[in-house]
Motif scaffolding. Structure first.
Motif, PDB file in Angstrom:
ATOM      1  N   VAL A 105       0.819  -1.212   0.000  1.00  0.00           N
ATOM      2  CA  VAL A 105       0.000   0.000   0.000  1.00  0.00           C
ATOM      3  C   VAL A 105       0.853   1.262   0.000  1.00  0.00           C
ATOM      4  CG1 VAL A 105      -1.928  -1.159   1.126  1.00  0.00           C
ATOM      5  CG2 VAL A 105      -0.176  -0.088   2.524  1.00  0.00           C
ATOM      6  N   ALA A 106       2.130   1.155   0.375  1.00  0.00           N
ATOM      7  CA  ALA A 106       3.011   2.324   0.381  1.00  0.00           C
ATOM      8  C   ALA A 106       4.458   1.847   0.351  1.00  0.00           C
ATOM      9  CB  ALA A 106       2.762   3.218   1.594  1.00  0.00           C
ATOM     10  N   LEU A 107       5.327   2.712  -0.163  1.00  0.00           N
ATOM     11  CA  LEU A 107       6.755   2.426  -0.267  1.00  0.00           C
ATOM     12  C   LEU A 107       7.526   3.639   0.226  1.00  0.00           C
ATOM     13  CD1 LEU A 107       9.281   0.859  -1.222  1.00  0.00           C
ATOM     14  CD2 LEU A 107       8.874   1.799  -3.512  1.00  0.00           C
ATOM     15  N   ASP A 108       8.333   3.437   1.255  1.00  0.00           N
ATOM     16  CA  ASP A 108       9.205   4.488   1.767  1.00  0.00           C
ATOM     17  C   ASP A 108      10.611   4.263   1.228  1.00  0.00           C
ATOM     18  OD1 ASP A 108       7.104   5.509   3.171  1.00  0.00           O
ATOM     19  OD2 ASP A 108       7.689   4.618   5.092  1.00  0.00           O
ATOM     20  N   TYR A 109      11.153   5.289   0.584  1.00  0.00           N
ATOM     21  CA  TYR A 109      12.496   5.215   0.012  1.00  0.00           C
ATOM     22  C   TYR A 109      13.290   6.391   0.565  1.00  0.00           C
ATOM     23  CZ  TYR A 109      16.222   4.883  -3.491  1.00  0.00           C
ATOM     24  OH  TYR A 109      17.450   4.771  -4.115  1.00  0.00           O
ATOM     25  N   THR A 110      14.216   6.123   1.476  1.00  0.00           N
ATOM     26  CA  THR A 110      14.955   7.170   2.172  1.00  0.00           C
ATOM     27  C   THR A 110      16.408   6.753   2.343  1.00  0.00           C
ATOM     28  OG1 THR A 110      14.421   6.226   4.342  1.00  0.00           O
ATOM     29  CG2 THR A 110      12.895   7.885   3.452  1.00  0.00           C
ATOM     30  N   THR A 111      17.185   7.686   2.866  1.00  0.00           N
ATOM     31  CA  THR A 111      18.541   7.379   3.304  1.00  0.00           C
ATOM     32  C   THR A 111      18.469   6.776   4.704  1.00  0.00           C
ATOM     33  OG1 THR A 111      18.781   9.611   4.199  1.00  0.00           O
ATOM     34  CG2 THR A 111      19.480   9.263   1.915  1.00  0.00           C
ATOM     35  N   PRO A 112      19.520   6.129   5.181  1.00  0.00           N
ATOM     36  CA  PRO A 112      19.453   5.528   6.527  1.00  0.00           C
ATOM     37  C   PRO A 112      19.135   6.527   7.628  1.00  0.00           C
ATOM     38  CG  PRO A 112      21.315   4.635   5.309  1.00  0.00           C
ATOM     39  CD  PRO A 112      20.759   5.736   4.472  1.00  0.00           C
ATOM     40  N   SER A 113      19.640   7.758   7.510  1.00  0.00           N
ATOM     41  CA  SER A 113      19.368   8.761   8.539  1.00  0.00           C
ATOM     42  C   SER A 113      18.030   9.456   8.352  1.00  0.00           C
ATOM     43  CB  SER A 113      20.484   9.810   8.538  1.00  0.00           C
ATOM     44  OG  SER A 113      20.504  10.508   7.301  1.00  0.00           O
ATOM     45  N   GLY A 114      17.414   9.293   7.186  1.00  0.00           N
ATOM     46  CA  GLY A 114      16.169   9.981   6.897  1.00  0.00           C
ATOM     47  C   GLY A 114      16.353  11.406   6.417  1.00  0.00           C
ATOM     48  N   GLU A 115      17.585  11.915   6.375  1.00  0.00           N
ATOM     49  CA  GLU A 115      17.859  13.273   5.934  1.00  0.00           C
ATOM     50  C   GLU A 115      18.251  13.283   4.462  1.00  0.00           C
ATOM     51  OE1 GLU A 115      20.864  14.808   8.452  1.00  0.00           O
ATOM     52  OE2 GLU A 115      19.605  14.835  10.249  1.00  0.00           O
ATOM     53  N   CYS A 116      18.050  14.428   3.832  1.00  0.00           N
ATOM     54  CA  CYS A 116      18.412  14.605   2.424  1.00  0.00           C
ATOM     55  C   CYS A 116      19.366  15.788   2.331  1.00  0.00           C
ATOM     56  CB  CYS A 116      17.161  14.832   1.572  1.00  0.00           C
ATOM     57  SG  CYS A 116      17.503  15.009  -0.190  1.00  0.00           S
ATOM     58  N   ILE A 117      20.632  15.497   2.206  1.00  0.00           N
ATOM     59  CA  ILE A 117      21.667  16.536   2.122  1.00  0.00           C
ATOM     60  C   ILE A 117      21.879  16.873   0.646  1.00  0.00           C
ATOM     61  CG2 ILE A 117      24.058  17.119   2.659  1.00  0.00           C
ATOM     62  CD1 ILE A 117      23.928  15.072   4.927  1.00  0.00           C
ATOM     63  N   MET A 118      21.613  18.126   0.320  1.00  0.00           N
ATOM     64  CA  MET A 118      21.698  18.572  -1.067  1.00  0.00           C
ATOM     65  C   MET A 118      22.960  19.383  -1.337  1.00  0.00           C
ATOM     66  SD  MET A 118      19.052  17.380  -2.658  1.00  0.00           S
ATOM     67  CE  MET A 118      18.949  18.405  -4.113  1.00  0.00           C
ATOM     68  N   GLU A 119      24.043  19.048  -0.694  1.00  0.00           N
ATOM     69  CA  GLU A 119      25.304  19.752  -0.947  1.00  0.00           C
ATOM     70  C   GLU A 119      25.902  19.290  -2.273  1.00  0.00           C
ATOM     71  OE1 GLU A 119      27.823  19.027   2.351  1.00  0.00           O
ATOM     72  OE2 GLU A 119      26.587  20.154   3.788  1.00  0.00           O
ATOM     73  N   GLU A 120      26.691  20.186  -2.864  1.00  0.00           N
ATOM     74  CA  GLU A 120      27.350  19.854  -4.116  1.00  0.00           C
ATOM     75  C   GLU A 120      28.368  18.738  -3.883  1.00  0.00           C
ATOM     76  OE1 GLU A 120      26.659  20.871  -7.067  1.00  0.00           O
ATOM     77  OE2 GLU A 120      25.098  22.268  -6.408  1.00  0.00           O
ATOM     78  N   THR A 121      28.343  17.755  -4.742  1.00  0.00           N
ATOM     79  CA  THR A 121      29.235  16.608  -4.609  1.00  0.00           C
ATOM     80  C   THR A 121      29.605  16.084  -5.979  1.00  0.00           C
ATOM     81  OG1 THR A 121      29.474  14.410  -3.638  1.00  0.00           O
ATOM     82  CG2 THR A 121      27.305  15.012  -4.432  1.00  0.00           C
ATOM     83  N   ALA A 122      30.752  15.427  -6.039  1.00  0.00           N
ATOM     84  CA  ALA A 122      31.221  14.848  -7.296  1.00  0.00           C
ATOM     85  C   ALA A 122      30.709  13.422  -7.414  1.00  0.00           C
ATOM     86  CB  ALA A 122      32.744  14.875  -7.347  1.00  0.00           C
TER      87      ALA A 122
END
Length: 271
Positions: A153-170
């Motif tokens: 009925v639902a799908l959760d797709y997250t990082t292990p910490s639950g945070e989304c860091i949008m910093e610039e990365t290579a």
């Protein structure tokens, strides 16, 4: 003659039942057969995980495996030991992932809407910015919320910490996802007593369906001595009619105090 034939038939009926004694005993065994014991059957099930890259087309990228438990008493399906194995990424897939990262696009995944494969062509989709996954070292968590029939009925797709860091990365040197999968099953909420907040509520009427969990706590409530005294002691006269007494007192005080004598003005001099 008619009466004699009826008597003969009544005499022959016990003989027929004697010949069919085995059949009668077998029927009695079927009626009195005890209910079957609860049996649970386990089986393995697998279904695919698909992802969409820069071209927007979903392709298989991994496989979920789990144990399915079926019960003959309760019509419910239970999923345990859920695992996700990622497929190796090809060179073309890595190039498309780099494009998603450069354009700050979302990485989309989807799973079938039923783990048993009964709903073909129907999916549950989730997405996450690829930059979040790269900043989390490509560690990802999948949480499948299922019902009693194996429907997702639902799908959760997250990082292990639950945070989304949008910093610039290579882009990472090696594209390798590290997944973890969990299954969340439904639970029956306990039935609450709606009269729990009202202390000393009367018991339910006889024949009421169901039992309240907090019924004993409500019906066994006994008020303390302080509560009993507060209920018995009436309010004082002033406490009940203070809004009328205060204005009346002010009027009486003003009436008792004599008004100041008016100074007589001197008469105007006549010319």
């Amino acid at each position: 003659m008619d009466y004699e034939e009826e008597e003969e038939e009544e005499v022959q009926r016990p003989t027929r039942s004697r010949h069919n004694k085995g059949a009668a005993s077998s029927n009695s065994l079927k009626v009195n057969k005890p209910p079957e014991a609860a049996e649970e059957k386990q089986s393995l099930v697998s279904f695919s995980l698909e992802h969409a890259l820069s071209d927007g087309i979903f392709t298989p990228c991994g496989t979920f495996t789990a144990k399915v438990t079926h019960s003959n008493v309760v019509q419910a399906v239970r999923i345990t030991e859920l695992r996700l194995t990622r497929d190796p990424l090809s060179a073309d897939t890595e190039k498309q992932l780099v494009k998603l990262l450069e354009y700050e696009q979302y990485y989309r995944v989807r799973v079938p809407s039923n783990v048993l494969g009964t709903s073909k062509g129907r999916y549950v989709m989730a997405s996450l910015p690829l930059k979040c996954l790269v900043n989390a070292d490509l560690n990802e968590n999948y949480v499948l919320h299922l019902d009693d029939l194996g429907n997702i009925v639902a799908l959760d797709y997250t990082t292990p910490s639950g945070e989304c860091i949008m910093e610039e990365t290579a882009p990472p040197a090696e594209w390798g996802f590290h997944p973890l999968a969990y299954a969340r099953l439904p639970k029956d909420a306990p039935r609450l007593n709606p009269d729990m907040s009202a202390a000393g509520a009367p018991p339910p009427p006889p024949g009421a369906e169901g039992e309240d969990l907090n019924a004993d706590a409500v019906h066994s409530y006994e008020p303390s001595e302080e509560d009993a005294q507060k209920k018995k002691a009436p309010d004082s006269f002033f406490k009940r009619y203070w809004m009328y007494l205060i204005p009346l007192g002010l009027v009486l005080v003003n009436g008792l105090v004599a008004p100041p004598e008016e100074q007589q003005k001197p008469a105007a001099k006549k010319r």
